[in-house]
Design a protein around this motif. Structure first.
Motif, PDB file in Angstrom:
ATOM      1  N   MET A  68     -28.898  -6.971   6.203  1.00  0.00           N
ATOM      2  CA  MET A  68     -28.904  -5.627   6.781  1.00  0.00           C
ATOM      3  C   MET A  68     -27.527  -5.255   7.327  1.00  0.00           C
ATOM      4  O   MET A  68     -27.040  -4.134   7.119  1.00  0.00           O
ATOM      5  CB  MET A  68     -29.951  -5.533   7.895  1.00  0.00           C
ATOM      6  CG  MET A  68     -31.384  -5.449   7.404  1.00  0.00           C
ATOM      7  SD  MET A  68     -32.580  -5.403   8.767  1.00  0.00           S
ATOM      8  CE  MET A  68     -32.109  -3.877   9.581  1.00  0.00           C
ATOM      9  N   ALA A  69     -26.903  -6.205   8.025  1.00  0.00           N
ATOM     10  CA  ALA A  69     -25.586  -5.952   8.606  1.00  0.00           C
ATOM     11  C   ALA A  69     -24.542  -5.728   7.508  1.00  0.00           C
ATOM     12  O   ALA A  69     -23.708  -4.819   7.598  1.00  0.00           O
ATOM     13  CB  ALA A  69     -25.176  -7.126   9.488  1.00  0.00           C
ATOM     14  N   PHE A  70     -24.625  -6.541   6.462  1.00  0.00           N
ATOM     15  CA  PHE A  70     -23.685  -6.439   5.347  1.00  0.00           C
ATOM     16  C   PHE A  70     -23.822  -5.077   4.671  1.00  0.00           C
ATOM     17  O   PHE A  70     -22.836  -4.384   4.395  1.00  0.00           O
ATOM     18  CB  PHE A  70     -23.980  -7.557   4.336  1.00  0.00           C
ATOM     19  CG  PHE A  70     -22.775  -8.036   3.572  1.00  0.00           C
ATOM     20  CD1 PHE A  70     -22.336  -9.346   3.690  1.00  0.00           C
ATOM     21  CD2 PHE A  70     -22.086  -7.186   2.730  1.00  0.00           C
ATOM     22  CE1 PHE A  70     -21.227  -9.800   2.992  1.00  0.00           C
ATOM     23  CE2 PHE A  70     -20.977  -7.632   2.021  1.00  0.00           C
ATOM     24  CZ  PHE A  70     -20.550  -8.944   2.153  1.00  0.00           C
ATOM     25  N   MET A  71     -25.078  -4.686   4.414  1.00  0.00           N
ATOM     26  CA  MET A  71     -25.342  -3.411   3.738  1.00  0.00           C
ATOM     27  C   MET A  71     -24.885  -2.243   4.604  1.00  0.00           C
ATOM     28  O   MET A  71     -24.317  -1.262   4.102  1.00  0.00           O
ATOM     29  CB  MET A  71     -26.845  -3.298   3.434  1.00  0.00           C
ATOM     30  CG  MET A  71     -27.202  -2.117   2.548  1.00  0.00           C
ATOM     31  SD  MET A  71     -26.437  -2.279   0.916  1.00  0.00           S
ATOM     32  CE  MET A  71     -26.549  -0.575   0.354  1.00  0.00           C
ATOM     33  N   LYS A  76     -21.085   2.126   5.413  1.00  0.00           N
ATOM     34  CA  LYS A  76     -20.182   2.803   6.349  1.00  0.00           C
ATOM     35  C   LYS A  76     -18.783   2.916   5.732  1.00  0.00           C
ATOM     36  O   LYS A  76     -18.141   3.968   5.802  1.00  0.00           O
ATOM     37  CB  LYS A  76     -20.122   2.004   7.660  1.00  0.00           C
ATOM     38  CG  LYS A  76     -19.410   2.743   8.803  1.00  0.00           C
ATOM     39  CD  LYS A  76     -19.203   1.829  10.013  1.00  0.00           C
ATOM     40  CE  LYS A  76     -20.525   1.302  10.543  1.00  0.00           C
ATOM     41  NZ  LYS A  76     -20.329   0.413  11.725  1.00  0.00           N
ATOM     42  N   ALA A  77     -18.320   1.825   5.123  1.00  0.00           N
ATOM     43  CA  ALA A  77     -16.996   1.817   4.507  1.00  0.00           C
ATOM     44  C   ALA A  77     -16.945   2.756   3.304  1.00  0.00           C
ATOM     45  O   ALA A  77     -15.956   3.474   3.101  1.00  0.00           O
ATOM     46  CB  ALA A  77     -16.633   0.394   4.081  1.00  0.00           C
ATOM     47  N   GLU A 125     -25.579  -3.330  -6.279  1.00  0.00           N
ATOM     48  CA  GLU A 125     -26.813  -4.098  -6.476  1.00  0.00           C
ATOM     49  C   GLU A 125     -26.690  -5.495  -5.883  1.00  0.00           C
ATOM     50  O   GLU A 125     -27.625  -6.029  -5.290  1.00  0.00           O
ATOM     51  CB  GLU A 125     -27.124  -4.184  -7.976  1.00  0.00           C
ATOM     52  CG  GLU A 125     -28.408  -4.926  -8.298  1.00  0.00           C
ATOM     53  CD  GLU A 125     -28.753  -4.863  -9.773  1.00  0.00           C
ATOM     54  OE1 GLU A 125     -28.835  -5.941 -10.408  1.00  0.00           O
ATOM     55  OE2 GLU A 125     -28.943  -3.735 -10.302  1.00  0.00           O
ATOM     56  N   ASN A 126     -25.511  -6.070  -6.021  1.00  0.00           N
ATOM     57  CA  ASN A 126     -25.274  -7.415  -5.497  1.00  0.00           C
ATOM     58  C   ASN A 126     -25.369  -7.448  -3.976  1.00  0.00           C
ATOM     59  O   ASN A 126     -25.800  -8.442  -3.388  1.00  0.00           O
ATOM     60  CB  ASN A 126     -23.890  -7.900  -5.946  1.00  0.00           C
ATOM     61  CG  ASN A 126     -23.708  -9.387  -5.731  1.00  0.00           C
ATOM     62  OD1 ASN A 126     -24.640 -10.170  -5.868  1.00  0.00           O
ATOM     63  ND2 ASN A 126     -22.507  -9.784  -5.373  1.00  0.00           N
ATOM     64  N   ILE A 127     -24.983  -6.341  -3.329  1.00  0.00           N
ATOM     65  CA  ILE A 127     -25.042  -6.265  -1.872  1.00  0.00           C
ATOM     66  C   ILE A 127     -26.447  -5.912  -1.385  1.00  0.00           C
ATOM     67  O   ILE A 127     -26.968  -6.512  -0.448  1.00  0.00           O
ATOM     68  CB  ILE A 127     -24.059  -5.191  -1.335  1.00  0.00           C
ATOM     69  CG1 ILE A 127     -22.627  -5.503  -1.765  1.00  0.00           C
ATOM     70  CG2 ILE A 127     -24.147  -5.082   0.190  1.00  0.00           C
ATOM     71  CD1 ILE A 127     -22.119  -6.836  -1.328  1.00  0.00           C
ATOM     72  N   SER A 128     -27.055  -4.945  -2.058  1.00  0.00           N
ATOM     73  CA  SER A 128     -28.342  -4.408  -1.589  1.00  0.00           C
ATOM     74  C   SER A 128     -29.555  -5.179  -2.084  1.00  0.00           C
ATOM     75  O   SER A 128     -30.612  -5.170  -1.455  1.00  0.00           O
ATOM     76  CB  SER A 128     -28.476  -2.937  -2.019  1.00  0.00           C
ATOM     77  OG  SER A 128     -28.590  -2.850  -3.430  1.00  0.00           O
ATOM     78  N   GLY A 129     -29.410  -5.843  -3.248  1.00  0.00           N
ATOM     79  CA  GLY A 129     -30.558  -6.513  -3.844  1.00  0.00           C
ATOM     80  C   GLY A 129     -31.465  -5.539  -4.576  1.00  0.00           C
ATOM     81  O   GLY A 129     -32.479  -5.924  -5.160  1.00  0.00           O
ATOM     82  N   GLU A 130     -31.083  -4.270  -4.575  1.00  0.00           N
ATOM     83  CA  GLU A 130     -31.873  -3.224  -5.230  1.00  0.00           C
ATOM     84  C   GLU A 130     -31.398  -3.062  -6.671  1.00  0.00           C
ATOM     85  O   GLU A 130     -30.194  -3.031  -6.935  1.00  0.00           O
ATOM     86  CB  GLU A 130     -31.668  -1.908  -4.460  1.00  0.00           C
ATOM     87  CG  GLU A 130     -32.442  -0.734  -4.993  1.00  0.00           C
ATOM     88  CD  GLU A 130     -32.133   0.545  -4.226  1.00  0.00           C
ATOM     89  OE1 GLU A 130     -32.637   1.599  -4.625  1.00  0.00           O
ATOM     90  OE2 GLU A 130     -31.371   0.482  -3.246  1.00  0.00           O
TER      91      GLU A 130
END
Length: 253
Positions: A68-71, A76-77, A125-130
Motif C-alpha cells: 500500500m505504501a509503495f503504491m 503520488k510521484a 502492474e508490477n507495483i499494483s499487482g493489478e
C-alpha cells in the motif's frame, strides 16, 4: 517524407483544420510514455532502496502495508511528474490519452505506441499487482492463473535474468566508451538508459525463455517467494553483485 508512417491523429474533431498544436504524432506518444517510464522506474528504484535499508536495519513491515505504501508513493510521484512531462512536450493529459487510445485501436499499424504503452503498464502492474497490460478503454483484462516457480527455480531464474541484464549493460557501456561518450553527462546517461531499456527487456525475457518460463511468471514468483529467507538472501546478493559491477563500469552511486 515520413508523414505517412507517422500518421497524425486529430485531437479535436470539432476544430476544422486545426493547427499543429491540436495534433499528436505516433512518435510524440512514444516519447512521452518512454519519458514517463524512465521517470517512474527511477522512483521505483529509489523506493526499493529505501525499503531495503529499513529491512537491513531490522524493521519488519507487513507485506500488505508495504504494498500500500509503495503504491501510494508511486501514484503520488506519477501525479507530480505527468504534468511536467506534458508541459515539456506542449500537450495536455486529455489530448495524450485520446490520441493514445486512437492509435491503439489500430495497434498493428502503430507497434511502437503499443510497445511503449504496454511497457509502462507492465511497470504499473508490477507495483499494483493489478492486471493492466493490454488494457484498453472499456476492456477489462482478466487475471491469469499462472503456475509459479519453486523457490529454487526462482533463484535460478533471477540469476539468469539479472546476469543477462548486466551483460547487456556492459556491452552498451563498452559501445558508448568506444564512441568517446561520457556516461557522467546527463544527456548521455539518459541516452544510455533509453538504449538499455529498449534492449534489456528483450535479453531478460530471452534468458527466462531458455528456462521455459516468462517474465510474468518470474515476477509473480519473486513476489510470492521473496519472504522466504534463502530467496530474499539470494536476491539481495544478486543486487549487491550487480551494484558492484555497475560501479566498476562507472555507473550507479
Amino acid at each position: 517524407s515520413s508523414t505517412s508512417s507517422r500518421e497524425i491523429t486529430e485531437i479535436d474533431d470539432e476544430l476544422d483544420g486545426g493547427d499543429e498544436s491540436d495534433m499528436i504524432t505516433e512518435d510524440l506518444v512514444v516519447k512521452i510514455f518512454d519519458r514517463l517510464y524512465l521517470e517512474m522506474q527511477a522512483v521505483v528504484s529509489q523506493l526499493s532502496q529505501q525499503i531495503q535499508q529499513l529491512q537491513r536495519m531490522g524493521q519488519r513491515i507487513p507485506e500488505a502495508q508495504l504494498k500500500m505504501a509503495f503504491m501510494s508513493e508511486f501514484e503520488k510521484a506519477l501525479t507530480a511528474r505527468q504534468p511536467v512531462v506534458f508541459e515539456e512536450y506542449g500537450v495536455d493529459a486529455d489530448c495524450v490519452e485520446e490520441a493514445t487510445w486512437e492509435f491503439l485501436k489500430e495497434e498493428g499499424k502503430y507497434p511502437k505506441v503499443k510497445k511503449a504503452v504496454e511497457r509502462f503498464q507492465a511497470l504499473f502492474e508490477n507495483i499494483s499487482g493489478e492486471s493492466v497490460v493490454g488494457r484498453r478503454p472499456g476492456v477489462q483484462v482478466k487475471a491469469e492463473d499462472i503456475e509459479l516457480l519453486t523457490p529454487e527455480k526462482t533463484i535460478e531464474a533471477a540469476e539468469a535474468y539479472f546476469g543477462a541484464l548486466t551483460s547487456k549493460m556492459k556491452e552498451i557501456v563498452q559501445e558508448f566508451q568506444s564512441q568517446g561518450k561520457n556516461l557522467q553527462d546527463r544527456a548521455v546517461a539518459m541516452e544510455f538508459q533509453m538504449k538499455f531499456d529498449s534492449l534489456g527487456d528483450q535479453v531478460g525475457e530471452e534468458a527466462l525463455n531458455k528456462m521455459n518460463t516468462s517474465k510474468k511468471v518470474f515476477q509473480a514468483s519473486i513476489k510470492k517467494n521473496a519472504e522466504i529467507p534463502k530467496v530474499a538472501q539470494s536476491l539481495m546478493m544478486l543486487q549487491m553483485q550487480q551494484q558492484r559491477e555497475l560501479q566498476a563500469m562507472g555507473l550507479g552511486a
